[in-house]
Design a protein around this motif. Structure first.
Motif, PDB file in Angstrom:
ATOM      1  N   SER A  10     -10.563  39.176 -42.289  1.00 34.37           N
ATOM      2  CA  SER A  10     -10.204  37.911 -42.835  1.00 34.37           C
ATOM      3  C   SER A  10     -11.207  37.061 -42.949  1.00 34.37           C
ATOM      4  N   PHE A  11     -11.144  36.160 -43.885  1.00 34.99           N
ATOM      5  CA  PHE A  11     -12.363  34.776 -44.001  1.00 34.99           C
ATOM      6  C   PHE A  11     -11.482  33.833 -43.558  1.00 34.99           C
ATOM      7  N   GLY A  12     -11.901  33.259 -42.411  1.00 35.11           N
ATOM      8  CA  GLY A  12     -11.325  32.016 -41.791  1.00 35.11           C
ATOM      9  C   GLY A  12      -9.835  32.418 -41.628  1.00 35.11           C
ATOM     10  N   ARG A  13      -9.034  31.601 -42.472  1.00 35.76           N
ATOM     11  CA  ARG A  13      -7.446  31.866 -42.289  1.00 35.76           C
ATOM     12  C   ARG A  13      -7.042  32.700 -43.416  1.00 35.76           C
ATOM     13  N   LEU A  14      -8.003  33.115 -44.315  1.00 37.09           N
ATOM     14  CA  LEU A  14      -7.486  34.059 -45.447  1.00 37.09           C
ATOM     15  C   LEU A  14      -7.589  35.608 -44.888  1.00 37.09           C
ATOM     16  N   ASP A  15      -6.516  36.263 -44.861  1.00 35.84           N
ATOM     17  CA  ASP A  15      -6.360  37.620 -44.656  1.00 35.84           C
ATOM     18  C   ASP A  15      -6.626  38.244 -45.902  1.00 35.84           C
ATOM     19  N   VAL A  16      -7.796  39.035 -45.845  1.00 35.21           N
ATOM     20  CA  VAL A  16      -8.175  39.604 -47.373  1.00 35.21           C
ATOM     21  C   VAL A  16      -7.650  41.083 -47.008  1.00 35.21           C
ATOM     22  N   LEU A  17      -8.003  41.955 -46.113  1.00 40.39           N
ATOM     23  CA  LEU A  17      -7.673  43.069 -45.759  1.00 40.39           C
ATOM     24  C   LEU A  17      -6.485  43.102 -44.761  1.00 40.39           C
ATOM     25  N   GLY A  34      -6.527  47.669 -58.714  1.00 42.36           N
ATOM     26  CA  GLY A  34      -5.675  46.686 -58.088  1.00 42.36           C
ATOM     27  C   GLY A  34      -6.002  45.134 -58.705  1.00 42.36           C
ATOM     28  N   PRO A  35      -5.129  44.310 -58.644  1.00 40.94           N
ATOM     29  CA  PRO A  35      -5.413  43.060 -59.229  1.00 40.94           C
ATOM     30  C   PRO A  35      -6.722  42.241 -58.708  1.00 40.94           C
ATOM     31  N   SER A  36      -6.946  41.319 -59.320  1.00 43.43           N
ATOM     32  CA  SER A  36      -8.253  40.577 -58.847  1.00 43.43           C
ATOM     33  C   SER A  36      -7.824  40.001 -57.705  1.00 43.43           C
ATOM     34  N   GLY A  37      -8.604  39.973 -56.621  1.00 43.05           N
ATOM     35  CA  GLY A  37      -8.363  38.952 -55.232  1.00 43.05           C
ATOM     36  C   GLY A  37      -7.741  40.038 -54.375  1.00 43.05           C
ATOM     37  N   SER A  38      -7.355  41.054 -54.777  1.00 42.40           N
ATOM     38  CA  SER A  38      -6.480  42.167 -53.671  1.00 42.40           C
ATOM     39  C   SER A  38      -7.529  42.828 -52.752  1.00 42.40           C
ATOM     40  N   GLY A  39      -8.627  42.356 -52.623  1.00 47.72           N
ATOM     41  CA  GLY A  39      -9.758  42.950 -51.516  1.00 47.72           C
ATOM     42  C   GLY A  39     -10.481  44.124 -51.727  1.00 47.72           C
ATOM     43  N   LYS A  40     -10.401  44.539 -53.234  1.00 45.55           N
ATOM     44  CA  LYS A  40     -11.238  45.851 -53.309  1.00 45.55           C
ATOM     45  C   LYS A  40     -12.762  45.657 -53.098  1.00 45.55           C
ATOM     46  N   SER A  41     -13.313  44.556 -53.515  1.00 49.27           N
ATOM     47  CA  SER A  41     -14.639  44.554 -53.297  1.00 49.27           C
ATOM     48  C   SER A  41     -14.920  44.195 -51.818  1.00 49.27           C
ATOM     49  N   THR A  42     -14.163  43.559 -50.987  1.00 47.71           N
ATOM     50  CA  THR A  42     -14.320  43.300 -49.555  1.00 47.71           C
ATOM     51  C   THR A  42     -14.234  44.650 -48.908  1.00 47.71           C
ATOM     52  N   PHE A  43     -13.366  45.673 -49.182  1.00 45.89           N
ATOM     53  CA  PHE A  43     -13.350  46.693 -48.752  1.00 45.89           C
ATOM     54  C   PHE A  43     -14.489  47.617 -48.900  1.00 45.89           C
TER      55      PHE A  43
END
Ligand SMILES: Nc1ncnc2c1ncn2[C@@H]1O[C@H](COP(=O)(O)OP(=O)(O)O)[C@@H](O)[C@H]1O
Ligand SMILES: [Mg+2]
Lengths: 250, 338
Positions: A10-17, A34-43
């Motif tokens: 998570s980034f701050g309060r945003l749970d990305v994965l 997956g849709p944009s913002g779904s956390g693919k890059s973060t993974f």
């Protein structure tokens, strides 16, 4: 090669994965959609130690990402150890990120010379071979801004391959390209897959996923919604979210 | 040559109704002509007073600008020694300033608050006080506050004790004052340069396995240079002149040397002209140098660099066609030039 178990980030309060489970076997090509913002890059960034995971377990080649297990304790890796791990994983970015102040040849030689301390003649030989392979033998002396997007991306692939990685991560490698340039880049990636490189590819190229991918994973909202044989997922998605996503992109 | 103001139109198709045979009268700019005339008259007046007029001072009729006196002292030995001091101070202050600037900029961008905080305080202090005060402070203040400088384990009896007056000569005081002050300004310039480099560059370098230091040294800083060089050139030119502040601690730089001479022969204005001419000479050299350094660091950011002024002159005088230089082949020491 890669094993993710309930990976959280998570980034701050945003749970990305929010609990990613997946396995990539050696030699496998896994396509991630997956849709944009779904956390693919973060993974992908987590796999390459560019982000620290907050929970779960992520292992590459049997070794934990970011930590070293010793007895029942986890030790955070030192910067130098992290660099060593990253050197074994190649990454290709949507916006190429070539080094603009270096020639194409120097871009491809930079990793081996600076990180592996290879002699420049060894590194140059390999760089020239890799550039030939991606079809850019005549561009060694050019600078990145003198190349088209498709050529730049192929240099970026050669640059990553120069480190002789055991795993390649592609983050939407063709999304920033003009349609007619996409094919050349996909051809290079297809060649890599045929040679048995383990690859995780975030892509919207469903044709590529169908033909080259061994597994297709659909991510949404930080979790894996559906995964399986690409043909099966693309033709007969099981979940509503997969269906609606595919109906938008196909 | 035909009258340059009357040119046939380059067009000439059927559509423009035979316009190609008509004279084209360019727009006139009467305002520009008036302004040019005024400037030329003023310039002529100035040149006349500078070189061809005389005045009577203290009953003696002499050349207004006393160029003879200027010429006599322009190459005098004390002036030369002063130039050496000025150049030494400029080089030391800029080199130390740039090194400090890079270190401080990296510290300021560090996630560690102690590092970024101390860099912030450094910049706050050295940018917030006049450099003249700082120079005098190094000269007077250090030996006043810390008459004995000890080197050893912190808080224990020092191994070596030095008298501060010995250590801090007027030259070291001047150099320290200018360097520390410059460090604060360079820190902000370098920081702006580092921030200007796309984060994707750091990411790409790290994904190859480069360490933080290597990434900074090999990838980020070379690209930041494009943003860093122009203001650094300004800083260097500014520093060359700011060194004259060491006058306050009686260090014999160019300006102080000129003043010392005029203190004995009372030729104040001619010696100010001597100093000014030398400052102008060196700032001109720096300006040219800056132009070429900027071109060097423009590699990879423009597809083809424009010709240098020298190439332009060759082009127009000898009608040599110079191919636009590909950006990479710009530096002659990197690629052979046909
Ligand atoms: N460094 C970061 N700081 C804060 N939020 C971030 C950061 N990186 C990504 N995010 C957020 O995480 C979410 C997922 O981003 P990303 O992994 O890039 O998605 P995708 O690649 O699937 O489009 C987005 O909402 C994005 O804004
Ligand atoms: Mg993304």
């Amino acid at each position: 090669m890669v094993r993710a178990t309930q990976v959280h980030k998570s980034f701050g309060r945003l749970d990305v994965l929010r609990g990613i489970d997946l396995v990539v076997n050696p030699g496998e090509v896994l396509c991630l959609i997956g849709p944009s913002g779904s956390g693919k890059s973060t993974f992908l960034r987590c796999i390459n130690h560019l982000e620290k995971i907050d929970g779960g377990e992520l292992a590459v080649d049997g070794e934990l990402v970011g930590y070293r297990r010793s007895g029942d304790r986890l030790y955070e890796l030192k910067d130098r150890e992290v660099c060593g791990k990253r050197a074994e994983i190649g990454m290709v970015f949507q916006r190429f990120n070539l080094f603009p102040h270096m020639s194409v040849l120097d871009n491809v030689m930079a990793g081996p010379v600076r990180v592996k301390r290879e002699s420049s003649s060894t590194a140059r030989d390999r760089a020239v071979r890799l550039l030939e392979r991606v079809g850019l033998a005549d561009k060694v002396k050019s600078y990145p801004n003198q190349l088209s997007g498709g050529q730049q991306q192929r240099v970026a692939i050669a640059r990553a391959l120069a480190m002789e990685p055991k795993l390649m991560l592609f983050d939407e490698p063709t999304s920033a390209l003009d349609p007619e340039l996409v094919g050349d880049v996909l051809d290079v990636m297809r060649g890599l897959a045929e040679e048995g490189m383990t690859m995780i590819v975030v892509t919207h190229e469903m044709g590529f996923a169908r033909e080259v991918g061994d597994t297709l994973v659909f991510m949404d909202g930080g979790v894996v919604v559906e995964s399986g044989d690409p043909r099966a997922v693309l033709t007969a998605p099981q979940h509503e979210r997969t269906k609606s996503f595919l109906s938008k992109v196909l | 040559m035909t009258d340059p103001t009357v040119r046939p139109s380059p067009g000439g198709g059927e559509g423009d109704g035979g316009r190609s045979n008509m004279k084209i009268v360019p727009v006139r700019h009467p305002g520009r002509w008036v302004a040019s005339a005024v400037i030329l008259v003023l310039a002529a007046m100035l040149i006349n007073t500078m070189f061809f007029s005389h005045v009577t001072r203290g009953g003696v009729r002499e050349g207004r600008y006393q160029w003879g006196v200027v010429g006599k002292y322009l190459f005098a030995a004390p002036i030369f020694r002063g130039i050496v001091v000025t150049l030494e101070l400029t080089v030391i202050a800029m080199v130390v300033g740039i090194v400090f600037g890079i270190v401080l900029a990296v510290m300021r961008l560090s996630p560690n608050w102690l590092l970024s905080g101390s860099a912030w305080i450094y910049i706050w202090f050295f940018r917030g006080t006049p450099v003249l005060v700082q120079i005098i402070f190094w000269y007077e203040g250090i030996s006043y506050l810390y008459p004995h400088l000890g080197f050893g384990i912190p808080f224990a009896t020092p191994f070596v004790n030095v008298n501060a007056n010995v250590l801090v000569t007027s030259f070291t005081a001047g150099a320290l004052g200018l360097s520390f002050n410059e460090g604060a300004y360079m820190a902000e310039i370098v920081r702006a340069g580092i921030i200007s480099v796309d984060e994707g560059q750091t990411e790409a370098a790290q994904s190859l396995g480069m360490a933080k230091f290597q990434t900074m040294r090999r990838i980020v800083l070379p690209q930041a240079m494009r943003v860093i060089i122009p203001p650094t050139g300004n800083e260097t030119i500014s520093m060359l002149k700011t060194t004259s502040l060491v006058y306050a601690i009686a260090l014999a730089d160019l300006f102080t040397a000129a003043t010392n001479i005029s203190n004995t022969n009372y030729e104040v204005v001619p010696l100010l002209l001597v100093a000014s001419l030398w400052y102008l000479f060196f700032t001109s050299l720096l300006t040219v140098g800056q132009y070429y350094v900027e071109r060097y660091y423009a590699r990879g950011s423009t597809r083809a660099l424009p010709p240098t002024p020298i190439q332009r002159i060759r082009q127009s005088f000898f009608h040599v066609r110079i191919k636009p230089v590909p950006a990479m082949a710009d530096a002659p020491w990197l690629a052979p030039h046909e």
